[in-house]
Design an enzyme around this catalytic site. Structure first.
Site, short mmCIF file in Angstrom:
data_model
loop_
_atom_site.label_atom_id
_atom_site.label_comp_id
_atom_site.label_asym_id
_atom_site.label_seq_id
_atom_site.Cartn_x
_atom_site.Cartn_y
_atom_site.Cartn_z
N GLY A 266 0.82 -1.21 0.00
CA GLY A 266 0.00 0.00 0.00
C GLY A 266 0.85 1.25 0.00
O GLY A 266 2.05 1.22 0.24
N VAL A 267 0.19 2.36 -0.26
CA VAL A 267 0.87 3.65 -0.27
C VAL A 267 1.20 4.03 1.18
O VAL A 267 0.54 3.60 2.11
CB VAL A 267 -0.04 4.71 -0.94
CG1 VAL A 267 -1.28 4.97 -0.12
CG2 VAL A 267 0.71 5.96 -1.26
N GLY A 268 2.25 4.79 1.35
CA GLY A 268 2.58 5.29 2.67
C GLY A 268 3.96 4.86 3.13
O GLY A 268 4.57 3.96 2.57
N SER A 269 4.41 5.53 4.17
CA SER A 269 5.79 5.36 4.62
C SER A 269 6.03 3.99 5.24
O SER A 269 7.06 3.37 4.98
CB SER A 269 6.12 6.43 5.65
OG SER A 269 6.01 7.71 5.08
N VAL A 270 5.08 3.51 6.04
CA VAL A 270 5.32 2.25 6.74
C VAL A 270 5.37 1.09 5.75
O VAL A 270 6.29 0.28 5.76
CB VAL A 270 4.24 2.01 7.83
CG1 VAL A 270 4.41 0.64 8.45
CG2 VAL A 270 4.32 3.08 8.91
N GLU A 291 -0.57 -1.19 -6.72
CA GLU A 291 -1.12 0.00 -7.35
C GLU A 291 -0.01 1.06 -7.47
O GLU A 291 0.41 1.37 -8.56
CB GLU A 291 -2.36 0.51 -6.61
CG GLU A 291 -2.27 0.46 -5.10
CD GLU A 291 -3.52 0.95 -4.38
OE1 GLU A 291 -4.64 0.58 -4.75
OE2 GLU A 291 -3.37 1.72 -3.42
N ASN A 381 -7.38 9.60 4.91
CA ASN A 381 -7.21 9.68 3.46
C ASN A 381 -8.29 8.93 2.69
O ASN A 381 -8.83 9.44 1.73
CB ASN A 381 -5.84 9.10 3.06
CG ASN A 381 -4.69 9.82 3.74
OD1 ASN A 381 -4.77 11.01 4.02
ND2 ASN A 381 -3.63 9.10 4.02
N GLY A 385 -6.94 1.23 -2.20
CA GLY A 385 -7.09 -0.10 -2.79
C GLY A 385 -6.99 -1.21 -1.77
O GLY A 385 -7.05 -2.39 -2.13
N LYS A 405 1.08 8.77 18.87
CA LYS A 405 1.07 9.94 19.78
C LYS A 405 1.87 9.65 21.06
O LYS A 405 1.32 9.77 22.18
CB LYS A 405 -0.38 10.33 20.14
CG LYS A 405 -1.23 10.72 18.94
CD LYS A 405 -1.35 12.22 18.78
CE LYS A 405 -2.15 12.55 17.52
NZ LYS A 405 -1.88 13.87 17.01
#
Lengths: 507, 507
Positions: A266-270, A291, A381, A385, A405
């Site tokens: 998936g998209v994102g830093s992790v 994707e 967000n 997908g 946090k």
């Protein structure tokens, strides 16, 4: 400049369609629906949306904005600030737009990315008035060649009443021949999608253009916004190791070979960081069917770990763009970009048997996953997908750090405050604490392994207390309903999910 | 009897495999995993499980029981009472077993029905020690001909270490040639499933049998348990009308023709009754692509409304059995039974563009659906195939009466106490009050139309009050988290979801 245009606009009969972005934007009327190219900052239409924002300074109007996924270039931000968006779908990632969504000023439809094209094709969504798509070139035989993403551009162009092309001279000309555009046809009349391997080409090199619908061509010269990805850190490196250990166990069990199975991330830093961790693994000849292709995929290609990657966009950091674009020819036999309907198609995902890695915002003790809503209410967000993949892949892996946090939030909670992926679709949870293999387990068994393997020690006892109290009540999925959401309400009122007495003890 | 056996057991070399049910049951050992035929009371293995239950009177053991779906013949009840079930999947519908599940004595894995075969094939689930499948016949060329259901029998037989066939003389011999058995092959190596129309045959007439694995044949003579379906009532007739009105609007909008699209209808009385309502509609030449074919489908075939029905089981009332079985030849060119992996395959569901009708237990104001858990904790039956269909079909319709327990429960609640289908997968809600078309709406818009069109007047104001208070808090999906589950906790403590002051007013 003229020569550059001629090289990219190779049908001379279309030269008189060249207009300014301002003129193109002037055609758009209040209430219209726009289908924009663009998928996670890559290949977005840039000039016309910006001109439309400018127009709004002197004029009041609203449009529906449909895209592939999130846009770069601050387009979502500026459109949101200008107040010109009525309906937005299917994904966005801009803080300003997010605020407008969360106060209800923008109607945001959070849709599975593979479903959008189906609804546009089937006339379920609003009809597309203008498709506005970025192109590398328009060929002599009438194909629009997309740039760094395909997204929903092909279905938007196909169904739109009129089309505006942004011919972007700053996008590498070498992107031509990297796309594979396949149109499924109507439900009930279509054939099986013939894709049986990640590197197979089943379509055409560009989007077929009905010249009669082409209303304007805008020449642009803006590069994509680079990704804002955070580099891997100590915790994501540990998470990657847990994932690698899980994959090793799969190989030991005879369920995978050293080549694994096509990977989706998936998209994102992790997710990017976890994928990055495969660089250090013993796995070889890997394939990616995803994707977004982020930096990590290119690192894996460069290192020879990944032999082929199929995606629907390339979303790169500035540094990676500077490396990849001048060498784009080198990647041509290693990458293909497809419409998001194909990159995310259940049919193909299940046939290929993907290993899917997506990011969770929170996970409950039974393995239900919240991917989208902070405290159950505020949109982050969108589901993107992740649902297309998690439901249909071979193994659905969700990754999240166990705390957020500074420990005030536990990502593992008794009851997810919003659910995007139900327990039926969640196989493996990975945190920096370890991984939980939930396959074939009943909910009570799932709870034990999630708490034991994935929760942060700070919250383990508190989770166990909840689970034990719930067990006294019984049920397939035991809960103490009056306390189920108390962790979230406590956070809202006290600023932490940690119970007061525990807090005192740990201090 | 001998002649009857010879007609159905047409491979003489297998005659010496005939054993008693008791002998077959004696082979099963503690800790084994059994793959049983049977899907919603149809075509279940009957004699061997019963003999196994008998054996447990003198002996202590536990087995894992995998099936197609729920069993008839009180098998689940008796196995549960005998305490011989460790793990049960993927669906059951027996009150006694349900109790054992809800106290945690049986580990119940509530899995999408199309996913089970994939996990058996991929060695994710426990290996199948014995496949025990009911058959109409074993052919001269070595095919097991299933009876009234296919379920997971083909993958169980394929993967099992040993196979026991229950040759059931009471099942109509005419069931032969009604099945279409297709094996997908391993993920990553398989071809597209070539099915492009509901009546197409893509496989073989029976399950290929490896004779070396056939350990025993048990001759039986028990009919299937008839379905316990409740006939349509006034409210379900009204719901059917709402559904028909929705379909008419789809035709008006040009999205459907008078032939509609292939219909799927979930198991259960309400879905059956709603389908039954189509008898009175103007739609024609209908097609059914479903898992269970219940009474209504046969009524629709008899009336000429339905031209073809594909399913994975026939689950009929006693009356309907008496009508259909003697006339089975008449239905042969109108019905095909497939493995549940094919009847529920996302690839085919999406390609054909089904209209899916499934039953909800509760729905929240944003359209999240609970199909399984009473008050969020106690398992009813299981998700069944509803997820396979809702996620991948053309239009996902969920039906429920707006009230339960004489109005003490509202089926429309602020926050679903358990979620099986997320808002992303829920298009239309139908209650006896009306229907809500949620397609293309943001959550706040969804809430308004669900409350307005679907909630019972008794709860409308209470729902509106919640929603308005939630709106003050904001968010994409506004909630008052501390009150979100209060309707359920109120019901637990006061016996009704109606708020006290409202109750006084309405009394």
């Amino acid at each position: 400049m003229k020569k550059e245009i001629a090289e990219r606009l190779r049908d001379n009969s279309l030269l008189d369609r060249i207009v300014t972005a301002e003129e193109a934007a002037s055609w758009i009327q209040d209430g219209m629906t726009l289908g924009l190219s663009g998928f996670t900052r890559a290949g977005d239409a840039k000039a016309v949306p910006m001109a439309l924002v400018d127009r709004s300074k002197n004029e009041s109007f609203k449009v529906n904005v449909f895209t592939g996924a999130s846009l770069g270039f601050d387009i979502d931000k500026k459109m949101a600030e200008a107040g010109i968006v009525n309906k937005r779908l299917p994904f966005q990632a801009d803080p300003t737009m997010r605020k407008k969504i969360n106060v209800g000023e923008i109607n945001f439809i959070d849709q599975h990315l593979s479903h959008v094209a189906e609804w546009v094709r089937g006339d379920v969504h609003n009809p597309i008035d203008y498709a506005i798509v970025e192109a590398t070139a328009i060929t002599e035989d009438g194909y629009i060649i997309p740039t760094t993403s395909v997204g929903n551009s092909s279905i938007f162009v196909d169904k739109a009443k009129a089309v505006i092309v942004e011919l972007n001279l700053s996008q590498p000309a070498g992107l031509e021949n990297m796309h594979d555009i396949y149109e499924l046809g109507k439900q009930g009349e279509r054939q099986p999608v013939p894709l049986t391997s990640v590197d197979q080409r089943i379509g055409e090199i560009g989007i077929r253009l009905d010249k009669d619908k082409l209303k304007g061509i805008v020449i642009t010269n803006f590069p994509d916004s680079p990704s804002t990805i955070v580099p891997p850190d100590e915790e994501t490196a540990i998470m990657a190791n847990h994932l690698i250990n899980f994959l090793r166990e799969e190989i030991k069990a005879g369920r995978l070979t050293n080549k694994l199975a096509p990977l989706q991330s998936g998209v994102g830093s992790v997710a990017n960081a976890v994928l990055h961790g495969l660089l250090e693994s013993e796995f070889e000849d890997l394939e990616v069917y995803s994707e977004v292709l982020q930096d990590a995929v290119f690192d894996l290609i460069d290192s020879g770990k990944v032999r082929f990657a199929s995606g629907c966009s390339m979303t790169l950091s500035k540094e990676k763009m500077d490396h990849v674009y001048p060498n784009i020819e080198k990647y041509k036999d290693k990458i293909v970009l497809r419409p998001q309907e194909i990159s995310n198609l259940p049919e193909v995902i299940r046939r290929l048997g993907l290993i899917s890695i997506n990011t969770a915002l929170e996970v409950d003790i039974y393995g239900n996953v919240n991917s989208t809503h902070v405290s159950g209410t505020k949109m982050m967000n969108g589901i993107g997908g992740s649902g297309d993949f998690a439901r249909n892949c071979r193994t659905a892996i969700f990754v999240t750090k166990s705390l957020a946090k500074d420990g005030k939030i536990s990502s593992i909670v008794p009851f997810a405050s919003h659910i995007d992926h139900t327990e039926h679709d969640v196989d493996i949870i990975v945190t920096e604490q370890g991984y939980a293999d939930l396959r074939g387990l009943a909910p009570r068994e799932r709870a034990r392994v999630i708490i034991e393997n994935c929760a942060h020690p700070l919250y383990k006892e508190q989770l166990t207390d909840y689970f034990e109290e719930a067990l006294m009540r019984g049920g397939q999925t035991p809960h103490v309903l009056e306390k189920a959401l108390s962790w979230h309400t406590n956070y809202a009122s006290t600023g932490t999910m940690l119970q007061k007495e525990k807090e005192t003890v740990t201090i």
